[in-house]
Design a protein around this motif. Structure first.
Motif, PDB file in Angstrom:
ATOM      1  N   ARG A 251       0.680  -1.288  -0.085  1.00  0.00           N
ATOM      2  CA  ARG A 251      -0.003   0.101   0.105  1.00  0.00           C
ATOM      3  C   ARG A 251       0.670   1.214   0.033  1.00  0.00           C
ATOM      4  N   VAL A 252       1.924   1.358   1.046  1.00  0.00           N
ATOM      5  CA  VAL A 252       2.513   2.395   1.148  1.00  0.00           C
ATOM      6  C   VAL A 252       3.613   2.611  -0.024  1.00  0.00           C
ATOM      7  N   VAL A 253       3.848   1.590  -1.074  1.00  0.00           N
ATOM      8  CA  VAL A 253       4.741   1.810  -2.131  1.00  0.00           C
ATOM      9  C   VAL A 253       3.943   2.167  -3.467  1.00  0.00           C
ATOM     10  N   VAL A 254       2.686   1.706  -3.269  1.00  0.00           N
ATOM     11  CA  VAL A 254       1.852   2.038  -4.463  1.00  0.00           C
ATOM     12  C   VAL A 254       1.264   3.476  -4.334  1.00  0.00           C
ATOM     13  N   LEU A 255       0.831   3.651  -3.374  1.00  0.00           N
ATOM     14  CA  LEU A 255       0.053   5.058  -2.962  1.00  0.00           C
ATOM     15  C   LEU A 255       1.064   6.104  -2.762  1.00  0.00           C
ATOM     16  N   GLY A 256       2.377   5.772  -2.208  1.00  0.00           N
ATOM     17  CA  GLY A 256       3.395   6.577  -2.029  1.00  0.00           C
ATOM     18  C   GLY A 256       4.021   7.007  -3.395  1.00  0.00           C
ATOM     19  N   SER A 257       3.991   6.187  -4.278  1.00  0.00           N
ATOM     20  CA  SER A 257       4.468   6.581  -5.854  1.00  0.00           C
ATOM     21  C   SER A 257       3.460   7.516  -6.345  1.00  0.00           C
ATOM     22  N   ILE A 258       2.298   7.292  -6.217  1.00  0.00           N
ATOM     23  CA  ILE A 258       1.222   8.068  -6.898  1.00  0.00           C
ATOM     24  C   ILE A 258       1.345   9.428  -6.031  1.00  0.00           C
ATOM     25  N   LEU A 259       1.551   9.596  -4.716  1.00  0.00           N
ATOM     26  CA  LEU A 259       1.687  10.881  -4.015  1.00  0.00           C
ATOM     27  C   LEU A 259       2.760  11.446  -4.631  1.00  0.00           C
ATOM     28  N   SER A 260       4.014  10.982  -4.562  1.00  0.00           N
ATOM     29  CA  SER A 260       5.228  11.672  -5.223  1.00  0.00           C
ATOM     30  C   SER A 260       5.094  12.342  -6.537  1.00  0.00           C
ATOM     31  N   LEU A 261       4.161  11.594  -7.437  1.00  0.00           N
ATOM     32  CA  LEU A 261       3.985  11.995  -8.840  1.00  0.00           C
ATOM     33  C   LEU A 261       3.120  13.208  -8.604  1.00  0.00           C
ATOM     34  N   ILE A 262       2.101  13.080  -7.842  1.00  0.00           N
ATOM     35  CA  ILE A 262       1.192  14.408  -7.890  1.00  0.00           C
ATOM     36  C   ILE A 262       1.707  15.608  -7.374  1.00  0.00           C
ATOM     37  N   LEU A 263       2.718  15.436  -6.143  1.00  0.00           N
ATOM     38  CA  LEU A 263       3.585  16.310  -5.693  1.00  0.00           C
ATOM     39  C   LEU A 263       4.514  17.256  -6.516  1.00  0.00           C
ATOM     40  N   ILE A 264       4.877  16.127  -7.612  1.00  0.00           N
ATOM     41  CA  ILE A 264       5.742  16.930  -8.563  1.00  0.00           C
ATOM     42  C   ILE A 264       5.020  17.568  -9.554  1.00  0.00           C
ATOM     43  N   LEU A 265       3.953  17.126 -10.041  1.00  0.00           N
ATOM     44  CA  LEU A 265       3.107  18.005 -11.000  1.00  0.00           C
ATOM     45  C   LEU A 265       2.219  18.840 -10.512  1.00  0.00           C
ATOM     46  N   ALA A 266       2.008  18.993  -9.252  1.00  0.00           N
ATOM     47  CA  ALA A 266       1.404  20.044  -8.610  1.00  0.00           C
ATOM     48  C   ALA A 266       2.170  21.053  -8.070  1.00  0.00           C
ATOM     49  N   HIS A 267       2.790  22.250  -8.970  1.00  0.00           N
ATOM     50  CA  HIS A 267       3.661  23.281  -8.732  1.00  0.00           C
ATOM     51  C   HIS A 267       4.760  22.583  -7.949  1.00  0.00           C
ATOM     52  N   GLN A 268       5.529  21.446  -8.377  1.00  0.00           N
ATOM     53  CA  GLN A 268       6.732  21.160  -7.977  1.00  0.00           C
ATOM     54  C   GLN A 268       7.013  21.142  -6.332  1.00  0.00           C
ATOM     55  N   GLY A 269       6.231  20.583  -5.631  1.00  0.00           N
ATOM     56  CA  GLY A 269       6.501  20.575  -4.194  1.00  0.00           C
ATOM     57  C   GLY A 269       5.782  21.818  -3.561  1.00  0.00           C
ATOM     58  N   ARG A 270       4.829  22.295  -4.108  1.00  0.00           N
ATOM     59  CA  ARG A 270       4.223  23.198  -3.431  1.00  0.00           C
ATOM     60  C   ARG A 270       3.440  22.980  -2.234  1.00  0.00           C
ATOM     61  N   TYR A 271       3.175  21.560  -2.344  1.00  0.00           N
ATOM     62  CA  TYR A 271       2.027  21.097  -0.947  1.00  0.00           C
ATOM     63  C   TYR A 271       2.860  19.971  -0.297  1.00  0.00           C
ATOM     64  N   SER A 272       4.065  20.026  -0.507  1.00  0.00           N
ATOM     65  CA  SER A 272       4.885  19.158   0.509  1.00  0.00           C
ATOM     66  C   SER A 272       5.127  19.866   1.624  1.00  0.00           C
ATOM     67  N   GLY A 273       5.425  19.091   2.878  1.00  0.00           N
ATOM     68  CA  GLY A 273       5.829  19.576   4.050  1.00  0.00           C
ATOM     69  C   GLY A 273       4.786  19.970   4.832  1.00  0.00           C
ATOM     70  N   LEU A 274       5.099  20.879   5.739  1.00  0.00           N
ATOM     71  CA  LEU A 274       4.014  21.593   6.575  1.00  0.00           C
ATOM     72  C   LEU A 274       2.891  22.447   6.200  1.00  0.00           C
ATOM     73  N   GLY A 275       3.072  23.242   5.075  1.00  0.00           N
ATOM     74  CA  GLY A 275       2.135  24.019   4.718  1.00  0.00           C
ATOM     75  C   GLY A 275       2.389  25.438   4.955  1.00  0.00           C
ATOM     76  N   SER A 276       3.355  25.678   5.888  1.00  0.00           N
ATOM     77  CA  SER A 276       3.829  26.994   6.359  1.00  0.00           C
ATOM     78  C   SER A 276       4.173  27.730   4.810  1.00  0.00           C
ATOM     79  N   ASN A 277       4.446  27.487   3.889  1.00  0.00           N
ATOM     80  CA  ASN A 277       4.858  28.428   2.742  1.00  0.00           C
ATOM     81  C   ASN A 277       3.453  28.937   2.329  1.00  0.00           C
ATOM     82  N   LEU A 278       2.327  28.082   2.513  1.00  0.00           N
ATOM     83  CA  LEU A 278       0.989  28.615   1.966  1.00  0.00           C
ATOM     84  C   LEU A 278       0.580  29.793   3.012  1.00  0.00           C
ATOM     85  N   ILE A 279       0.916  29.455   4.345  1.00  0.00           N
ATOM     86  CA  ILE A 279       0.603  30.533   5.312  1.00  0.00           C
ATOM     87  C   ILE A 279       1.289  31.779   4.781  1.00  0.00           C
ATOM     88  N   ASN A 280       2.479  31.986   4.584  1.00  0.00           N
ATOM     89  CA  ASN A 280       3.590  32.830   4.609  1.00  0.00           C
ATOM     90  C   ASN A 280       2.971  33.558   3.162  1.00  0.00           C
TER      91      ASN A 280
END
Length: 403
Positions: A251-280
């Motif tokens: 589960r973590v390999v399959v869904l983790g792979s999908i997650l990493s692909l989405i994180l790349i396509l969605a503004h190259q890591g804009r939604y990675s990490g804490l989210g403090s970037n969005l707050i700032n």
């Protein structure tokens, strides 16, 4: 009566060193996490492909060596209500290292849940090492207050959150003074270690006119629904993903792979990490997209429900803030004012807590905002239908029969 006050005195004395020790651990945890985040931002494309393999390592280690610590905050809540449940000290290094790895390789997660687990673990083990007769629930409250405050340096909110979050509708008043002592000790300690506070100034406040109050009430309902949606989808995903992929490692390999692909396509890591970037970005007048809150919510839920480690609080702050920015022009409210309401209100709804989020808002954005937070959070809180991101939270609310 005398024994009650003597117990409170002892608990208050113990709270000071506990708050200091927990703050030291959490300062270490947070400072390394900050450096990890900066490193990930600089090397995002190199690190993100390894998100799935790292998830495999995390899940395997928790399965093989973790025991009951894989329950996370649920273990903390259960231990608070049952003195026979032990919180192993190994939870501290497990939670810290796995959260660092989650953030290093791009997972969308917070940190506060981990800091509270660290605090509760350390404080609950006081009885074990010193053979004291202090109540485990009170010690856990002290640990949660210290851990929460260490991340945001909001001691009033941290103390109230600790005594409020365990049981909905029931506050552990006995632990309030010790929690305040621990929380203020924690704040001063992490400040010494260089952790900075987030305190934007909101100087454009709307008048208390009928139209403005109506607008605040409407966006408060939306914030409440957003918090309800987050907690409900988190609970559902944790139940449904194992049905679709029963093997947790697969589960973590399959869904983790999908997650990493989405994180790349969605503004190259804009939604990675804490989210403090969005707050700032929200409080600096930078670009906030209308879908930011949705993607941050979805990717945080996916990250935490498949085995990666972290918390939900800071992502919830970022979800509420970016949603507030989107709603402000629709209802004729100042941008930063609406964002600050969303910051606290979405968290209130998702965590099923009322008083602490009001204080979070006031300590973060200024006590001149408190009347607005009282209105907004009172509404958002009652829009969550008793759902919570904390599965172990007890509910004492009773629906009275009309007869």
């Amino acid at each position: 009566m005398k024994s009650k006050y003597f117990y409170l005195f002892i608990l208050s004395i113990v709270a000071l060193p506990i708050g200091f020790i927990i703050a030291c651990f959490d300062a270490l945890f947070a400072n390394i996490l900050i450096n990890i985040t900066n490193f990930r931002i600089d090397h995002f494309y190199f690190l993100i492909p390894f998100l799935a393999p790292v998830g495999l390592v995390i899940v395997y280690c928790y399965q093989k060596y973790g025991g009951n610590i894989k329950q996370g905050m649920t273990l903390i809540f259960n231990a608070a209500f049952d003195d026979n449940i032990d919180i192993p000290l190994r939870l501290v290094p497990f939670a810290m290292i796995s959260t660092w790895l989650t953030h290093l390789f791009g997972g969308s997660a917070g940190r506060t849940g981990v800091s509270m687990q660290i605090g509760a673990t350390i404080s609950s083990n006081i009885n074990k090492f010193f053979k004291s007769k202090l109540k485990q629930k009170d010690l856990i409250c002290i640990g949660i207050a210290s851990g929460f405050t260490a991340m945001f340096q909001t001691p009033l909110a941290g103390a109230i959150f600790a005594v409020e979050v365990m049981e909905v509708g029931k506050i552990n008043y006995q632990a309030l003074i010790p929690c305040l002592i621990a929380a203020y000790t924690s704040r001063e300690t992490v400040s010494f270690f260089g952790l900075k506070t987030f305190n934007p100034i909101i100087d454009n406040l709307p008048h208390f006119s009928f139209s403005n109050i109506l607008s605040i009430c409407i966006i408060s309902i939306i914030f409440g629904i957003a918090g309800l949606g987050f907690s409900s989808l988190m609970s559902t995903s944790k139940k449904e993903f194992p049905k679709i992929l029963p093997n947790s490692l697969v589960r973590v390999v399959v869904l983790g792979s999908i997650l990493s692909l989405i994180l790349i396509l969605a503004h190259q890591g804009r939604y990675s990490g804490l989210g403090s970037n969005l707050i700032n970005l929200s409080f600096s007048g930078k670009q906030i997209y209308s879908y930011d809150f949705l993607l941050k919510a979805a990717l945080t839920i996916l990250t935490l429900s498949i085995g990666y480690q972290g918390g939900e609080v800071t992502p919830l702050y970022s979800i509420g803030t970016s949603l507030g920015i989107m709603l402000a022009p629709l209802f004729g409210l100042p941008l930063y004012f609406s964002a600050s309401l969303g910051y606290a209100a979405v968290f209130s709804s998702a965590s099923n807590t009322l008083i602490a989020p009001m204080l979070i808002g006031a300590e973060t954005f200024g006590f001149n905002m408190l009347p607005y937070f009282i209105i907004c959070i009172s509404i958002s809180y009652f829009c969550n239908f008793n759902k919570s991101i904390y599965d172990g939270q007890r509910c004492t609310k009773k629906v009275e029969s009309p007869n």
